[in-house]
Write a protein that holds these residues in place. Structure first.
Motif, PDB file in Angstrom:
ATOM      1  N   LEU A   5      31.684 -85.586  -3.024  1.00  0.00           N
ATOM      2  CA  LEU A   5      32.230 -85.737  -1.833  1.00  0.00           C
ATOM      3  C   LEU A   5      33.557 -85.186  -1.479  1.00  0.00           C
ATOM      4  CD1 LEU A   5      31.391 -89.776  -1.559  1.00  0.00           C
ATOM      5  CD2 LEU A   5      30.658 -87.999   0.216  1.00  0.00           C
ATOM      6  N   VAL A   6      34.414 -85.285  -2.572  1.00  0.00           N
ATOM      7  CA  VAL A   6      35.727 -84.915  -2.282  1.00  0.00           C
ATOM      8  C   VAL A   6      35.860 -83.365  -2.461  1.00  0.00           C
ATOM      9  CG1 VAL A   6      38.029 -84.967  -3.372  1.00  0.00           C
ATOM     10  CG2 VAL A   6      36.491 -86.935  -3.578  1.00  0.00           C
ATOM     11  N   GLU A  14      40.122 -81.480   5.100  1.00  0.00           N
ATOM     12  CA  GLU A  14      39.973 -82.764   5.664  1.00  0.00           C
ATOM     13  C   GLU A  14      41.081 -83.707   4.834  1.00  0.00           C
ATOM     14  OE1 GLU A  14      38.123 -83.833   8.020  1.00  0.00           O
ATOM     15  OE2 GLU A  14      36.757 -82.055   8.108  1.00  0.00           O
ATOM     16  N   PHE A  15      41.205 -83.495   3.655  1.00  0.00           N
ATOM     17  CA  PHE A  15      42.088 -83.985   2.836  1.00  0.00           C
ATOM     18  C   PHE A  15      43.186 -82.929   1.950  1.00  0.00           C
ATOM     19  CE2 PHE A  15      39.184 -87.353   3.576  1.00  0.00           C
ATOM     20  CZ  PHE A  15      39.938 -88.439   3.763  1.00  0.00           C
ATOM     21  N   LEU A  16      44.339 -83.510   1.801  1.00  0.00           N
ATOM     22  CA  LEU A  16      45.068 -82.448   0.862  1.00  0.00           C
ATOM     23  C   LEU A  16      44.771 -82.627  -0.630  1.00  0.00           C
ATOM     24  CD1 LEU A  16      48.321 -82.860   2.995  1.00  0.00           C
ATOM     25  CD2 LEU A  16      46.564 -80.896   3.146  1.00  0.00           C
ATOM     26  N   PRO A 119      23.564 -83.935  -1.911  1.00  0.00           N
ATOM     27  CA  PRO A 119      23.869 -82.786  -0.637  1.00  0.00           C
ATOM     28  C   PRO A 119      25.011 -82.694   0.188  1.00  0.00           C
ATOM     29  CG  PRO A 119      21.227 -83.480  -0.751  1.00  0.00           C
ATOM     30  CD  PRO A 119      22.167 -84.305  -1.621  1.00  0.00           C
ATOM     31  N   ALA A 120      25.649 -83.916   0.094  1.00  0.00           N
ATOM     32  CA  ALA A 120      27.072 -83.854   0.815  1.00  0.00           C
ATOM     33  C   ALA A 120      27.956 -82.538   0.183  1.00  0.00           C
ATOM     34  CB  ALA A 120      27.693 -84.887   0.332  1.00  0.00           C
ATOM     35  N   LEU A 121      27.638 -82.064  -1.064  1.00  0.00           N
ATOM     36  CA  LEU A 121      28.136 -81.030  -1.619  1.00  0.00           C
ATOM     37  C   LEU A 121      28.167 -79.872  -0.900  1.00  0.00           C
ATOM     38  CD1 LEU A 121      30.102 -80.331  -4.154  1.00  0.00           C
ATOM     39  CD2 LEU A 121      27.841 -79.645  -5.390  1.00  0.00           C
ATOM     40  N   VAL A 122      27.083 -79.723  -0.105  1.00  0.00           N
ATOM     41  CA  VAL A 122      26.957 -78.536   0.863  1.00  0.00           C
ATOM     42  C   VAL A 122      27.023 -78.851   2.382  1.00  0.00           C
ATOM     43  CG1 VAL A 122      25.907 -77.044  -0.963  1.00  0.00           C
ATOM     44  CG2 VAL A 122      24.569 -78.536   0.578  1.00  0.00           C
ATOM     45  N   ILE A 146      35.623 -89.776   5.628  1.00  0.00           N
ATOM     46  CA  ILE A 146      35.265 -89.438   4.404  1.00  0.00           C
ATOM     47  C   ILE A 146      34.040 -88.841   4.103  1.00  0.00           C
ATOM     48  CG2 ILE A 146      34.722 -90.065   1.983  1.00  0.00           C
ATOM     49  CD1 ILE A 146      37.125 -92.071   2.080  1.00  0.00           C
ATOM     50  N   PHE A 147      33.012 -89.579   5.049  1.00  0.00           N
ATOM     51  CA  PHE A 147      31.614 -89.248   5.043  1.00  0.00           C
ATOM     52  C   PHE A 147      30.985 -88.427   6.147  1.00  0.00           C
ATOM     53  CE2 PHE A 147      32.154 -93.235   2.239  1.00  0.00           C
ATOM     54  CZ  PHE A 147      31.667 -92.771   1.367  1.00  0.00           C
ATOM     55  N   GLU A 148      31.515 -88.628   7.292  1.00  0.00           N
ATOM     56  CA  GLU A 148      30.840 -87.761   8.472  1.00  0.00           C
ATOM     57  C   GLU A 148      31.038 -86.260   8.265  1.00  0.00           C
ATOM     58  OE1 GLU A 148      30.677 -90.499  12.532  1.00  0.00           O
ATOM     59  OE2 GLU A 148      32.541 -89.410  11.953  1.00  0.00           O
TER      60      GLU A 148
END
Length: 263
Positions: A5-6, A14-16, A119-122, A146-148
């Protein structure tokens, strides 16, 4: 799962990275995580005195095995937030552990259950979400951020998360086994290993895209490919004799039941 995810969220901006503080079980895991995460992410082991700092973060992503739930509860730190400041957000990725159990274990936190898949990784993931009772619209927005970006999100009643997990979260493992078996069959039939692997992966990806793009029922696609007395119907007979379809059905059901047991 936390890394799946991260990492893409950091890659996409999306995040620092300096806002990421991670706690893992052992020092070896620290080294592995830091090798993948960009600087200046902070990752420490659970026995590091700095690990308690994770409870001061505004969003906690609890991505441990359900069997580790009791250990995490022992390390819990009560949030020091006033009503005006609002509650801290805790997103659990644990299979089976209910919102009720989370809210009892972590009083003062707004709890959300999330079931993402690798598959969130891609950027091609699927995520099921169930909201705790005290979730606000601001909390929902934070969770969606985080998820979208990495998955298609489904808001579900909590009692449907086990079935969602059994299909989507465990599903990549089923598909990987199918891909491996298809490639093995092609090798047995005479293709090289590298070509067999490539063709198996492309066949699965292309078939999934065709089903989605043309909104076909799987049975329709099967019938389109299957000609009388041809190679495909011969292969399908072998699959039916081996109870292939039944095995997949029972695998999903068994995974859902195991998720419920973990509660």
């Amino acid at each position: 799962m936390a890394q799946a995810l991260v990492l893409p969220l950091l890659k996409n901006g999306e995040f620092l990275s300096e806002d990421v503080f991670g706690v893992v079980g052992h020092q070896k895991s620290v080294e592995s995580a830091l090798a993948r995460f960009p600087e200046p992410c902070t990752v420490v082991s659970s026995d590091d005195e700095r690990s308690s700092e994770v409870w001061t973060c505004p969003i906690k992503l609890l991505a441990v095995k359900p069997q580790q739930f009791e250990e995490v509860k022992k390390q819990f730190v009560q949030p020091r937030l006033s009503r005006k400041e609002g509650h801290s957000l805790l997103i659990s990725l644990m299979a089976g552990i209910s919102l009720n159990s989370l809210e009892k274990a972590f009083p003062g936190y707004v709890c959300v259950r999330a079931v993402p898949n690798t598959p969130a990784l891609v950027g091609a993931g699927l995520t099921g979400l169930a909201w705790g009772q005290s979730v606000t619209s601001a909390n929902r927005e934070s969770v969606m951020q985080i998820f979208e970006p990495v998955s298609e999100v489904f808001e579900l009643p909590e009692d449907q998360l086990d079935a969602f997990l059994a299909l989507t979260s465990s599903g990549p493992a089923y598909v990987a086994v199918i891909a491996e078996a298809l490639a093995d069959g092609a090798v047995a039939a005479g293709l090289s290993r590298s070509l067999a692997n490539h063709l198996a992966h492309r066949t699965l990806a292309g078939t999934a895209l065709l089903l989605k793009k043309q909104q076909l029922h799987p049975g329709q696609l099967k019938d389109l490919v299957t000609s009388p007395a041809g190679t495909t119907i011969t292969a399908l007979r072998h699959l039916e004799k081996s109870a292939f379809r039944s095995a997949l059905i029972e695998a999903v059901v068994a995974a859902a039941e195991r998720s419920r047991e973990l509660a």
